[in-house]
Design a protein around this motif. Sequence first.
Motif, short mmCIF file in Angstrom:
data_model
loop_
_atom_site.label_atom_id
_atom_site.label_comp_id
_atom_site.label_asym_id
_atom_site.label_seq_id
_atom_site.Cartn_x
_atom_site.Cartn_y
_atom_site.Cartn_z
N LYS A 653 50.34 31.03 115.71
CA LYS A 653 50.98 31.57 116.90
C LYS A 653 52.07 30.63 117.36
O LYS A 653 52.15 29.46 116.93
N ALA A 654 52.94 31.09 118.22
CA ALA A 654 54.04 30.28 118.70
C ALA A 654 53.50 28.99 119.32
O ALA A 654 52.50 29.00 120.04
N GLY A 655 54.17 27.89 119.03
CA GLY A 655 53.76 26.60 119.57
C GLY A 655 52.69 25.90 118.77
O GLY A 655 52.26 24.80 119.13
N SER A 656 52.24 26.48 117.67
CA SER A 656 51.22 25.83 116.85
C SER A 656 51.73 24.49 116.33
O SER A 656 52.89 24.36 115.89
N PRO A 657 50.89 23.45 116.35
CA PRO A 657 51.31 22.15 115.82
C PRO A 657 51.49 22.16 114.30
O PRO A 657 51.98 21.17 113.74
N LEU A 658 51.14 23.27 113.65
CA LEU A 658 51.28 23.36 112.19
C LEU A 658 52.69 23.75 111.77
O LEU A 658 53.07 23.53 110.62
N ILE A 659 53.47 24.28 112.69
CA ILE A 659 54.79 24.80 112.35
C ILE A 659 55.73 23.66 111.97
O ILE A 659 55.85 22.66 112.70
N ASP A 660 56.34 23.78 110.80
CA ASP A 660 57.31 22.82 110.27
C ASP A 660 56.73 21.43 110.08
O ASP A 660 57.49 20.45 109.93
N ALA A 661 55.40 21.30 110.05
CA ALA A 661 54.78 19.98 109.94
C ALA A 661 54.35 19.64 108.51
O ALA A 661 53.84 18.55 108.27
N GLY A 662 54.56 20.56 107.58
CA GLY A 662 54.17 20.30 106.20
C GLY A 662 55.19 19.45 105.47
O GLY A 662 56.32 19.26 105.91
N GLY A 663 54.78 18.93 104.34
CA GLY A 663 55.65 18.15 103.49
C GLY A 663 55.87 18.85 102.16
O GLY A 663 55.25 19.89 101.87
N ASP A 671 57.52 25.46 93.34
CA ASP A 671 57.59 26.92 93.44
C ASP A 671 56.23 27.58 93.66
O ASP A 671 56.12 28.81 93.64
N LEU A 672 55.18 26.78 93.85
CA LEU A 672 53.85 27.37 93.94
C LEU A 672 53.65 28.18 95.21
O LEU A 672 52.80 29.08 95.25
N LEU A 673 54.40 27.86 96.26
CA LEU A 673 54.18 28.52 97.55
C LEU A 673 55.10 29.72 97.75
O LEU A 673 55.50 30.02 98.87
N ALA A 674 55.41 30.41 96.68
CA ALA A 674 56.29 31.56 96.79
C ALA A 674 55.63 32.71 97.53
O ALA A 674 56.30 33.57 98.10
N PRO A 687 57.50 33.56 103.82
CA PRO A 687 58.82 33.34 104.42
C PRO A 687 59.34 31.94 104.10
O PRO A 687 58.60 30.96 104.12
N ASP A 688 60.61 31.86 103.82
CA ASP A 688 61.27 30.58 103.53
C ASP A 688 62.17 30.22 104.70
O ASP A 688 63.26 30.76 104.85
N LYS A 689 61.67 29.29 105.54
CA LYS A 689 62.43 28.89 106.73
C LYS A 689 63.10 27.53 106.56
O LYS A 689 63.64 26.98 107.50
N GLY A 690 62.97 26.98 105.36
CA GLY A 690 63.54 25.65 105.12
C GLY A 690 62.52 24.55 105.25
O GLY A 690 62.49 23.63 104.44
N LYS A 691 61.64 24.62 106.24
CA LYS A 691 60.58 23.66 106.42
C LYS A 691 59.24 24.35 106.21
O LYS A 691 59.05 25.50 106.63
N THR A 692 58.32 23.63 105.60
CA THR A 692 57.02 24.21 105.27
C THR A 692 56.04 24.01 106.42
O THR A 692 55.94 22.93 106.99
N ASP A 693 55.29 25.07 106.74
CA ASP A 693 54.22 24.96 107.72
C ASP A 693 52.95 24.49 107.02
O ASP A 693 52.76 24.71 105.82
N ILE A 694 52.06 23.89 107.78
CA ILE A 694 50.76 23.49 107.26
C ILE A 694 49.86 24.73 107.18
O ILE A 694 49.85 25.57 108.08
N GLY A 695 49.13 24.85 106.08
CA GLY A 695 48.16 25.92 105.94
C GLY A 695 48.60 27.03 105.02
O GLY A 695 49.67 26.97 104.38
N ALA A 696 47.78 28.08 104.95
CA ALA A 696 48.00 29.17 104.01
C ALA A 696 49.07 30.15 104.46
O ALA A 696 49.56 30.94 103.65
N PHE A 697 49.43 30.12 105.75
CA PHE A 697 50.38 31.10 106.28
C PHE A 697 51.59 30.41 106.89
O PHE A 697 51.47 29.35 107.51
N GLU A 698 52.73 31.03 106.72
CA GLU A 698 53.97 30.56 107.33
C GLU A 698 54.19 31.33 108.63
O GLU A 698 53.98 32.55 108.70
N TYR A 699 54.61 30.60 109.66
CA TYR A 699 54.81 31.24 110.97
C TYR A 699 56.02 32.17 110.94
O TYR A 699 57.08 31.85 110.41
#
Length: 701
Positions: A653-663, A671-674, A687-699
């Motif tokens: 959800k919006a404001g999650s600390p997981l957003i854009d926090a992945g490496g 290419d595994l996270l296609a 979704p490809d937003k340029g930065k990876t979110d933590i976890g199985a789902f992208e915000y």
Amino acid sequence: MGILAPRRTFMALIAAAMLISPFTIGSVPKANGAAAPFKLKALFNVDAESGAYDATKSFAFETDMKDGYKTVEIPVSALKTLTADGKLGSIAFVPADAAMNEDGEVVNGWPETKDAVYVDKMSIGGIQLFTNEAKRPFMFQNFSNEEDLYYSYAINGTVAPKCGVNNSRCLTFSVAGSAGTSWIVFNEPIDLTGMGGKDKLKFELDLSSVSYADWAPAPAKPQPGPNDAPPATVEIGPGKAYENIGDFAWETLKAGDVVYVYYRPEPYKEKIGIFAEGTKEKPIIVHGVPGPNGELPKIDGNGATARAANPIPNANRSLVRIGKDSQPAKYVTFENFEVYDAHASKKYTNASGAQASYAFNATGIWIDNGDHVTLRNNRIHDNGNGIFGSSSMYVWEGALIDYTSKDLLIQGNSVYGNGNVGRMFEHNSYIAAIGTVYENNRYGDLLAGSQGYGLKDRGAGTVVRYNWIEGGRRQIALDDGEDTPRIVLDPTYNNSFVYANVLVEHDHLFDTWGDDEIINFGGDDAAVPDRHGTLNFFNNTILTYRQARVYGQDGVPNLKDPGRVERTVLFYAPGKHVDARNNVFHRAGANPAPLVITDDDASIELRNNWFTEGYFYDFNEPDRHPDKNIGTITGADPGLINLSLEAQNYQLKAGSPLIDAGGGLPNAYGDLLAKEYAPHQQSVKRPDKGKTDIGAFEYVK
């Protein structure tokens, strides 16, 4: 299973052999080449029935610890004194100084830094015992002892390519920490009596480390919808050419056949046996045609019959059988069916027309000797094992049965409610093959009271991606390849990939060792080499609802360890390496149990993971730390939409600390996270937003 072998006398005798040698160290013949600090022993002429041999009649030699072949020569004059009646029937290699200490542990066994013995260019006198051109005049024999696992070692003996002196084929044996190895058993004993004093048994031997090349999983394959299939060549169902499944001559299946089985309200109480070979260009497709509301055709094991002209081996163990030891199933797709009730509580009609019970390990769909087999869009429930995949190498009536299932795709299935009450040996899926890919599947709870796993795998090249795996004593178990040495010796055996999955641990309380772990990686059989590489664990979302308690409370009877504190352990990987990146590890509920990364000596590398605050790295040794710990985030709330077990919306959800926090992932795996899992039994483009979110789902907004 391993190769059939005597189990009574051999191990006691090998223990004696490890302590007795007819040669003093000073008289040990040295292999040609560099210094030889490690001593081996050749043993001869096992009794194939009893496993017995003369422990004093062995030949000791030395080899160095460097990778590379060394020549070993054993004079025939010595062999004549070491073999009965001057005939050589078999050879095995063991560490010369191996012994048991006072604690019953093997010491001076195979070195930990070496995991294979290669034997090449074997000859005696003018007889070539193994060349690239000639058919090998021997089989392999294994020995194990179920009561003394220190002396159990049953996985060995294959002819493998590109391991010989000149990058040619050679004999390959895997080794473990114990002392035994497989025997080379000659089809006909070699008569030494006519050989001269200059004749020698010669071979090239390399005690080596297996080189496991890095590999990356292939991209996900498109998942056709339930109505997508080539035109039918055979139609089964109401008003069709064949009213019932058994009316069609399944024994006539051939490449290019497309069998449509249409939905009808009443289930088909019939078994299916698919023992045929398609090709890449002309696969065999068995396609269930859904009903008007998407209902899948039902294959019901309770009261099922089988076509007499197409007998199914081990009839009490399967409802749908794809392949058998005498006939592989190649390029076969089985899709869009509901398969259920192959269970010990149910009966089927056997070949004699009598009612018979299924075995505990009966399976909804059994892939045996399968090659490029796909299971897609099936609902598999209320069986012993939901899905079972097997490979084999064993000796039967003097013949070597040797096959390995490979390139299996388990895609888009719903697997739940399988297992047996009070048993830990049956699982939602249990596969031993090379190159199995699990993707887009939804695994649910097993049968209430079952102690089995969600996904258990004993293969090489295993990939688990874009799945929802819920329930089970462990969600994922990646164990050793005990079915056949061809799995152990495959270059992809050591490393596995688990990425972009949702893993959900319920609040179970099993009186069983290992009940509190999410995933294990390595092995569970002391006689078989573990997976010793890396578990690549990327972008998974793990939720545990296990609640805090001390075993022995809450009225649970007969607990083995009534003082144990409940916990959730993420990784059980003793002595193995885990590369964990961009994962969510969260404990939920009113009073969740402690979250523990590992409780063994695993080497854990953490990068950009999110943990519920207050977690332990090692519950038993609080001072331990991970090998690497970079970018770790902790908190009370990972910012998922709805954590209730009724809703289970683990999107961000919006404001999650997981957003854009992945490496980033390692370069080979970028290419595994296609894709990402889509509830349920699908995957969609991530979704490809340029930065990876933590976890199985992208915000996404």
